[in-house]
Write an enzyme that holds these catalytic residues in place. Sequence first.
Site, PDB file in Angstrom:
ATOM      1  N   LYS A  54       0.808  -1.215   0.000  1.00  0.00           N
ATOM      2  CA  LYS A  54       0.000   0.000   0.000  1.00  0.00           C
ATOM      3  C   LYS A  54       0.847   1.275   0.000  1.00  0.00           C
ATOM      4  CE  LYS A  54      -4.558  -1.192   0.458  1.00  0.00           C
ATOM      5  NZ  LYS A  54      -4.565  -2.621   0.747  1.00  0.00           N
ATOM      6  N   SER A 306       1.307 -10.010  -0.437  1.00  0.00           N
ATOM      7  CA  SER A 306       1.007  -8.572  -0.455  1.00  0.00           C
ATOM      8  C   SER A 306       1.191  -7.872   0.886  1.00  0.00           C
ATOM      9  CB  SER A 306      -0.425  -8.355  -0.942  1.00  0.00           C
ATOM     10  OG  SER A 306      -1.341  -9.035  -0.098  1.00  0.00           O
TER      11      SER A 306
HETATM   12  C1  PLP Z   1      -5.323  -3.628   0.470  1.00  0.00           C
HETATM   13  C2  PLP Z   1      -4.734  -4.964   0.434  1.00  0.00           C
HETATM   14  C3  PLP Z   1      -5.071  -5.871  -0.582  1.00  0.00           C
HETATM   15  C4  PLP Z   1      -6.124  -5.597  -1.630  1.00  0.00           C
HETATM   16  O1  PLP Z   1      -5.892  -4.439  -2.403  1.00  0.00           O
HETATM   17  P1  PLP Z   1      -7.088  -3.753  -3.211  1.00  0.00           P
HETATM   18  O2  PLP Z   1      -6.457  -2.680  -3.996  1.00  0.00           O
HETATM   19  O3  PLP Z   1      -8.077  -3.233  -2.209  1.00  0.00           O
HETATM   20  O4  PLP Z   1      -7.723  -4.810  -4.051  1.00  0.00           O
HETATM   21  C5  PLP Z   1      -4.400  -7.095  -0.589  1.00  0.00           C
HETATM   22  N1  PLP Z   1      -3.491  -7.427   0.354  1.00  0.00           N
HETATM   23  C6  PLP Z   1      -3.153  -6.585   1.348  1.00  0.00           C
HETATM   24  C7  PLP Z   1      -2.142  -7.015   2.342  1.00  0.00           C
HETATM   25  C8  PLP Z   1      -3.759  -5.319   1.419  1.00  0.00           C
HETATM   26  O5  PLP Z   1      -3.421  -4.493   2.407  1.00  0.00           O
END
Ligand code: PLP
Length: 329
Positions: A54, A306
């Site tokens: 993010k 992520s």
């Molecule tokens: C926000 C987030 C997502 C999903 O991202 P989007 O853009 O809302 O689809 C996936 N994994 C993590 C760890 C996140 O913080």
Amino acid sequence: MTRAVTLTDIHAARERIANKVVRTPTVLSHSLSERFGVPVHLKLEHRQTTGSFKLRGASNAVASLSAEQKARGVVAASTGNHGRALAYAAKLEGMRAVICMSRLVPQNKLDEIRRLGADVRIVGNSQDEAQQEVERLVAQEGLVMLPPFDHADIIAGQGTLGLEMIEQVPDAALVLAQLSGGGLASGIAAAVKGVSPRTKVIGVSMARGAAMKASLDAGRPVEIEELPTLADSLGGGIGIDNRLTFAMCRDLLDDVVLLSEDEIAAGIRHAYEQEREIVEGAGAVGIAALLAGKVGVNGPVVILLSGRNIDMNTHRKIICSDAIAEPAA
Ligand SMILES: *Cc1c(COP(=O)(O)O)cnc(C)c1O
């Protein structure tokens, strides 16, 4: 007027945030490659500063503000990681940040955002209610809203991850990306397909409250009930008046798969036991989708990890519960 984010936007974002984010490594997973008979690579983005990707979108959005906007400060609704990233990015710029979140957000994420110096407001039981508070602050206090996903600069920032993935694995046949509001998957798909049109990009969500999947099935943004899930960072709606990510996901994603809570737990356990990585539920869904046999593979795969911002007591419980453990590799 809205238009989809392009490869050019993503290249510009990369220039803008080059010295603000880490270029995270991509490594081969020996256990998954052996098990599935194709090279399976892991993009270790959970090691990004603030513990999730993010920061890419937040840094790009903050860097794109005018001096006058920077002076007013920023506000967002967030399930945690966007708030954390925005708080960090704003602090680097010496800006005010207000983060609004629902009561479903885990305590560890809330504490961290406060530690980063942001003003935290807890409102309601859903992201949509937190969003109403954001709109009030924009109207009454003049703060600039930087939403978690449905914003061109956020999407372009997340897209820089896609550029890195396709540079690190140029022959990728398939990329697995988390899917919630769709900023991440939109950006990654725009970057990956911009560079390598034949590479497939599949979005992965939890079955409990998959708003984008429900919207894609309905052919328009729809609201669904937000439910507690191990993949808490994937919670929340896409916004009934979604401007960008619904259309981009509809046009760019090859498929969307959904996972049960047990499957997500198996992904977290695999990441820890086989890959020696601590990831949160959302971070593990790509691995989980592969382990659950929900995606077909016929060439090199890149799986995105992520985020890592999981409550460590929750993590310990998942690791220690052998009820649904994977067989040893
Ligand atoms: C926000 C987030 C997502 C999903 O991202 P989007 O853009 O809302 O689809 C996936 N994994 C993590 C760890 C996140 O913080």
